[in-house]
Design an enzyme around this catalytic site. Structure first.
Site, PDB file in Angstrom:
ATOM      1  N   GLU A  60       0.814  -1.203   0.000  1.00  0.00           N
ATOM      2  CA  GLU A  60       0.000   0.000   0.000  1.00  0.00           C
ATOM      3  C   GLU A  60       0.856   1.265   0.000  1.00  0.00           C
ATOM      4  OE1 GLU A  60      -2.254  -3.427   1.425  1.00  0.00           O
ATOM      5  OE2 GLU A  60      -0.347  -2.556   2.056  1.00  0.00           O
ATOM      6  N   GLY A 310      13.588  -2.388   0.266  1.00  0.00           N
ATOM      7  CA  GLY A 310      13.507  -1.178  -0.535  1.00  0.00           C
ATOM      8  C   GLY A 310      14.205  -1.236  -1.876  1.00  0.00           C
TER       9      GLY A 310
END
Length: 421
Positions: A60, A310
């Site tokens: 999200e 990441g």
């Protein structure tokens, strides 16, 4: 009355929520940190009319990044407050947005926590990403005069059946949204059937199609692959894998290696607390491997364990074929659009109910095939790695799906502008 009963039950269970955090911290220590934030205890600068974006976890947050940047550009005088529920989501916010937003864990769905949070952040808008619907979060915000928008909303048939079992509560909550901006008409109809007012439900498409791969990232991916000396090695990436999937993937990869000995497998487990367990599984398989977090040389190893956070968007750019986890076990899959944006053909498992429409579009275009066994997975991946023309054709089809479905972000921003004005 249903909301009152829900709230009383939540208060009773709140001590167990803390125990659950401590239990999860045994595998992921970050869960025991900043617990006070989950009850609305934190310090922050003075704010007026902040824009509150709630994104539960990594997926999200990634979907919300372009939206948040647009909000910062359109409303420079408003502080953007971003809340998440998981440490991995928190890390992604800090990695991608840094100090440009105010980030804190979302308060638990208790009125005293929510009121304390809103008294500090003073939101002018609450924007909830996708499916993270907490009854008191919605109702307390509306009671405080804060409009609530459910953005990029999706609701699977399975989830809709679950909400239908609590119909009185569901109707009381869904009717309080200012706008529900659904990804598809099917999602919109499910929201309407559960109590959302028809005039408040709109369809925008998915903002996840509005993904871009800039030139700098492409150059970085090329340099990364060259550093591995993998320019001549076919590379298969398996992203967001869960327990029970890596063993199947490794079995399939052993079959691939039998035909293409120079092939390289990249494995990115979904949850950081499983990195060591997956490393042990790879070691037991007998395949030589390296860990990205250790800075190991890739050289001639068979498997690179992507045990960092990441970097997945970058590392898709280092691969030739992609598979996205959560689909080889009954978890409903994860978003396949990021590898599709890189022009990678996809081979996923059959469990795709969380992204049914996206999966269908990719399959119809010929960009995605499904595999339900190690044998089938190996055959599909091997066929793509050995046939440059087919791999290119299916990769182009994946990009075509992305390009044909762009525009949801602009439509969503139009809704937000209307609500704020």
């Amino acid at each position: 009355m249903p909301l009152l009963l829900y709230t009383v039950l939540f208060y009773i269970l709140s001590p167990f929520l803390v125990l659950r955090l401590l239990q999860r911290s045994l595998k992921a220590p970050a869960y025991r940190r900043r617990i006070a934030e989950r009850f609305g205890f934190f310090t922050c600068p003075a704010m007026e009319k902040s824009l509150w974006v709630h994104a539960v976890s990594v997926g999200e947050v990634i979907a919300a990044i372009p939206l948040i940047r647009e909000l910062q550009s359109r409303y420079p005088d408003h502080v953007v407050v971003v809340t998440t529920m998981t440490p991995t989501g928190s890390e992604r916010v800090r990695d991608m947005l840094g100090d440009s937003v105010f980030h804190v864990y979302a308060p638990y769905d208790l009125p005293f926590s929510l009121k304390r949070f809103m008294a500090k952040t003073r939101p002018a808008l609450l924007l909830i990403m996708e499916t993270e619907i907490w009854p008191n979060m919605v109702c307390c915000a509306r009671d405080a005069g804060v409009p609530v928008v459910l953005a990029n909303a999706r609701l699977s048939e399975k989830s809709a059946r679950g909400y239908a079992r609590l119909r009185a509560l569901t109707e009381a909550v869904f009717s309080r949204f200012s706008r529900i901006v659904a990804q598809t008409e099917a999602d919109a109809e499910r929201f309407r059937s559960l109590g959302a007012e028809s005039g408040q439900v709109l369809v925008s498409g998915s903002v996840k199609f509005d993904i871009t791969i800039d030139d700098a990232l492409r150059e970085q991916a090329l340099a990364e692959r060259n550093a591995w000396q993998a320019d001549r090695r076919p590379v298969w990436i398996c992203a967001s894998t869960h327990e029970g999937e890596e063993s199947m993937i490794l079995e399939a990869f052993s079959r691939v290696r039998a035909a293409v000995p120079e092939a390289l497998l990249l494995v990115a487990p979904r949850h950081p607390e499983r990195f060591d367990a997956v490393a042990a599984l790879i070691e037991r398989s007998g395949l030589g491997y390296a860990r990205r977090s250790h800075g190991d040389q890739v050289g001639g190893v068979a498997v690179l364990l992507l045990d960092t956070m990441g970097e997945l968007k970058l590392l898709f750019g280092c691969a030739d074929v992609a598979s996205v986890g959560g689909s080889f076990i009954p978890r409903g899959g994860h978003n396949s659009l990021e590898p599709a944006a890189w022009g990678l053909p996809l081979v996923n498992g059959p469990s795709d109910y969380n992204f049914l429409e996206i999966s269908a579009l990719l399959q119809q275009a010929g960009a995605l095939t499904l595999a339900d066994s190690a044998e089938t997975l190996a055959r599909e991946v091997l066929g793509l790695l050995q046939d440059d023309a087919v791999r290119q054709q299916r990769g182009d089809a994946a990009i075509g799906v992305i390009e044909a479905n762009r525009g949801a972000l602009g439509r969503l921003l139009g809704v937000i502008d209307g609500v704020l004005s």
